[in-house]
Design a protein around this motif. Sequence first.
Motif, PDB file in Angstrom:
ATOM      1  N   ARG A  68       5.847  -6.312  -5.323  1.00 44.08           N
ATOM      2  CA  ARG A  68       4.677  -5.667  -5.906  1.00 44.08           C
ATOM      3  C   ARG A  68       3.554  -5.657  -4.887  1.00 44.08           C
ATOM      4  NH1 ARG A  68       1.638  -8.749  -8.891  1.00 44.08           N
ATOM      5  NH2 ARG A  68      -0.173  -7.885  -9.931  1.00 44.08           N
ATOM      6  N   ILE A  69       2.903  -4.520  -4.747  1.00 44.14           N
ATOM      7  CA  ILE A  69       1.772  -4.408  -3.829  1.00 44.14           C
ATOM      8  C   ILE A  69       0.553  -3.988  -4.637  1.00 44.14           C
ATOM      9  CG2 ILE A  69       0.855  -3.309  -1.750  1.00 44.14           C
ATOM     10  CD1 ILE A  69       3.715  -2.609  -0.969  1.00 44.14           C
ATOM     11  N   VAL A  70      -0.519  -4.709  -4.516  1.00 44.71           N
ATOM     12  CA  VAL A  70      -1.776  -4.341  -5.165  1.00 44.71           C
ATOM     13  C   VAL A  70      -2.728  -3.853  -4.080  1.00 44.71           C
ATOM     14  CG1 VAL A  70      -3.739  -5.129  -6.523  1.00 44.71           C
ATOM     15  CG2 VAL A  70      -1.463  -6.011  -7.012  1.00 44.71           C
ATOM     16  N   VAL A  71      -3.141  -2.602  -4.184  1.00 46.21           N
ATOM     17  CA  VAL A  71      -4.030  -1.995  -3.195  1.00 46.21           C
ATOM     18  C   VAL A  71      -5.388  -1.751  -3.834  1.00 46.21           C
ATOM     19  CG1 VAL A  71      -4.425  -0.001  -1.703  1.00 46.21           C
ATOM     20  CG2 VAL A  71      -2.120  -0.896  -1.978  1.00 46.21           C
ATOM     21  N   ASN A  72      -6.412  -2.239  -3.198  1.00 48.10           N
ATOM     22  CA  ASN A  72      -7.789  -2.018  -3.655  1.00 48.10           C
ATOM     23  C   ASN A  72      -8.384  -0.901  -2.814  1.00 48.10           C
ATOM     24  OD1 ASN A  72     -10.265  -2.484  -4.916  1.00 48.10           O
ATOM     25  ND2 ASN A  72     -10.920  -3.836  -3.271  1.00 48.10           N
ATOM     26  N   MET A  73      -8.426   0.303  -3.360  1.00 49.90           N
ATOM     27  CA  MET A  73      -8.896   1.472  -2.623  1.00 49.90           C
ATOM     28  C   MET A  73     -10.357   1.771  -2.977  1.00 49.90           C
ATOM     29  SD  MET A  73      -7.545   5.407  -2.804  1.00 49.90           S
ATOM     30  CE  MET A  73      -5.889   5.024  -2.300  1.00 49.90           C
ATOM     31  N   GLY A  74     -11.200   1.754  -1.987  1.00 52.79           N
ATOM     32  CA  GLY A  74     -12.605   2.040  -2.222  1.00 52.79           C
ATOM     33  C   GLY A  74     -13.388   0.762  -2.450  1.00 52.79           C
ATOM     34  N   PRO A  75     -14.667   0.850  -2.848  1.00 54.00           N
ATOM     35  CA  PRO A  75     -15.328   2.080  -3.290  1.00 54.00           C
ATOM     36  C   PRO A  75     -15.920   2.950  -2.173  1.00 54.00           C
ATOM     37  CG  PRO A  75     -16.775   0.213  -3.568  1.00 54.00           C
ATOM     38  CD  PRO A  75     -15.486  -0.341  -3.059  1.00 54.00           C
ATOM     39  N   GLN A  76     -15.778   2.529  -0.915  1.00 54.18           N
ATOM     40  CA  GLN A  76     -16.466   3.270   0.141  1.00 54.18           C
ATOM     41  C   GLN A  76     -15.593   4.321   0.818  1.00 54.18           C
ATOM     42  OE1 GLN A  76     -15.159   0.401   0.385  1.00 54.18           O
ATOM     43  NE2 GLN A  76     -14.424  -0.091   2.428  1.00 54.18           N
TER      44      GLN A  76
END
Length: 475
Positions: A68-76
């Motif tokens: 499982r991969i959790v990617v935090n995209m953003g907020p910038q």
Amino acid sequence: MSTNTHTHTGDDETVHGTSPGLDPRLGGDPYATTSADEAAAGDAPVFNAGGGDWDDLVDEATALHEERIVVNMGPQHPSTHGVLRLILELDGETVTEARAGVGYLHTGIEKNMEYRTWVQGVTFCTRMDYLTPMFQETAYCLAIEKLLGITDDIPERASVLRVLMMELTRISSHLVCIGTGGMEMGATTVMTVGFRERERILRIFEMVTGLRMNNAYIRPGGVAQDLPPGAIDALREMVPQLRRGIGELEALVNENPIVKGRMIDVGVLSLAACMALGVTGPMLRSTGLPHDLRKSAPYCGYETYDFDVITRTSSDSYGRMRIRLDEMYESLRIVEQCTDRLQATEGSQGAVMVADKKIAWPAQLALGGDGLGNSLDHIREIMGTSMESLIHHFKLVTEGFRVPPGQAYVAVESAKGELGCHLVSDGGTRPYRAHFRDPSFNNLQAVAALCEGGQLGDVIVAVASIDPVMGGVDR
């Protein structure tokens, strides 16, 4: 792109769509604190999920023995279409869970409006969705006029000017949507053409209102001022140029195989899903439902204009893009009709604000010889010959007019969907409560439905097809 990535490999057994800490295989209350002895006594492992740190996510993913991969995209990141945070759970390249995090552009506009006069509120709400300022100003002013009971007293010329400004704003917003969406897919030319055409509209705004954005042009009772000399000619010169530019944009994207490959069957949202989530605007019309408040609940005289409601049946990102392109042509039709009506009534000064001087601004805003102030005639009157006029001017500008107690809700068809304004008055000179139903906020609920089960690259396209502006979401 700012990312936080954690990977754990195990067997192939996977549970999708389950938030960490809520998986049934963990057993018990995932948020309950359990002693080490109690945990050892049970068959199933029990974890303290605590505050939900990344370390906790790692531990829980390890316990589930899955990749499982959790990617935090953003907020910038620019591809999030603004200051939007996306928390994506991936299985390889497939998105198994998508969550939208908002609040990174919080302005407190609605609360601030409670501490300003009714007229001053216009300068706040125009800044919410900064790509559709005229729609917010119109919805707010229509709600005030409904509370005041003067809806039918608004001069015809003021209503035509409002429609003109809203339709130009619709084109401007769609150009930014398609331009930035193209850029996010790597098509820089789409963006440069879109912004080049938008510049034509902003020049008209600057000529009429003095500002390119955040105009505060539409006021309770009418509009701030009439068209300046030369505005009609500028409009007639701009419309064919804009029509050619939109045609150039169409030639770039409509049958482009890369665009079609990236957008067709991506971000599909059915009519039932749109209805369940309260999604409106081009997203709803891409399902084939011709819902447009300009037709179903007309305001500002829209029932007297000739235009069509554009629909498609693909329910995908490509259909939404084509709807926006076609809607720009329909808006140009309305702009031409507005221009004809304004030219027919040209010269009737003072007809852009309600006649009641207890509501209307004391004078048409006009420049003196020094480039400042109101018209010299008005200044000469209130300063030299009429103390009552001076007092009235002072009280109206500083204190504002009073609005009878009550509440009102008015909705308009913004470029992104239904934009509603709910106002509550306690009889004072300021709103007791102001709340806006911004279409971007409601439409963003569809992020999970659009993205889950698709590819990581399709998330960018799906979010761009929503066209969210976070200033409106985080108002």
